[in-house]
Design a protein around this motif. Sequence first.
Motif, PDB file in Angstrom:
ATOM      1  N   THR A  21     118.109 111.277  66.143  1.00  0.00           N
ATOM      2  CA  THR A  21     117.055 110.532  65.275  1.00  0.00           C
ATOM      3  C   THR A  21     115.830 109.922  66.408  1.00  0.00           C
ATOM      4  OG1 THR A  21     118.515 108.529  65.391  1.00  0.00           O
ATOM      5  CG2 THR A  21     118.853 109.954  63.705  1.00  0.00           C
ATOM      6  N   PHE A  28     112.394 111.991  66.966  1.00  0.00           N
ATOM      7  CA  PHE A  28     111.539 111.976  65.855  1.00  0.00           C
ATOM      8  C   PHE A  28     110.971 110.791  65.422  1.00  0.00           C
ATOM      9  CE2 PHE A  28     114.537 115.649  65.700  1.00  0.00           C
ATOM     10  CZ  PHE A  28     113.519 116.746  65.841  1.00  0.00           C
ATOM     11  N   GLU A  29     109.853 110.713  64.778  1.00  0.00           N
ATOM     12  CA  GLU A  29     109.318 109.732  64.069  1.00  0.00           C
ATOM     13  C   GLU A  29     109.600 109.756  62.548  1.00  0.00           C
ATOM     14  OE1 GLU A  29     105.215 108.819  65.238  1.00  0.00           O
ATOM     15  OE2 GLU A  29     105.708 109.000  67.348  1.00  0.00           O
ATOM     16  N   LEU A  30     110.894 109.959  62.306  1.00  0.00           N
ATOM     17  CA  LEU A  30     111.186 110.253  60.759  1.00  0.00           C
ATOM     18  C   LEU A  30     112.307 109.324  60.701  1.00  0.00           C
ATOM     19  CD1 LEU A  30     111.266 114.139  60.938  1.00  0.00           C
ATOM     20  CD2 LEU A  30     109.420 112.761  59.986  1.00  0.00           C
ATOM     21  N   SER A  31     112.591 109.022  59.345  1.00  0.00           N
ATOM     22  CA  SER A  31     113.469 108.202  58.899  1.00  0.00           C
ATOM     23  C   SER A  31     114.681 108.888  59.108  1.00  0.00           C
ATOM     24  CB  SER A  31     113.484 107.811  57.462  1.00  0.00           C
ATOM     25  OG  SER A  31     113.470 108.735  56.676  1.00  0.00           O
TER      26      SER A  31
END
Length: 125
Positions: free
Chosen positions: A67, A70-73
């Motif tokens: 996780t 990445f700049e993702l939820s």
Amino acid sequence: MSKYELPIVDTGEAEPCATRVMREPLTAAQAAELARAFKAIGEPVRLRLLSLIASHAGGEACVCDLTGAFELSGPTISHHLKVLREAGIIEGDRRGTWIYYRVRPDTLRLLSESLVPAQDAVVSA
């Protein structure tokens, strides 16, 4: 066979089916399963996830290791991992509260070999 396994991986014949893929026309089911797997890795985030898992120490990675790249939820990462898992490209084991993922080399080999033209295919012993 589960719906997540590619149906052309093992036919029980002397020659691996993957080396025959470009020698014989694919059935509609085989084409659909190959397309599903290629589509799964055809998305940049999923391709990066696959790369991160494959290159991680020991050949497997905890979702907690993925996780941060990445700049993702978290739910978005989980969705991408689910797509890869359902396409048969990765598999995972729950250990406590975390899931550890590893690449399924048989599926990657099949995808790779399915692109080799018949005249270039090498039959392994």
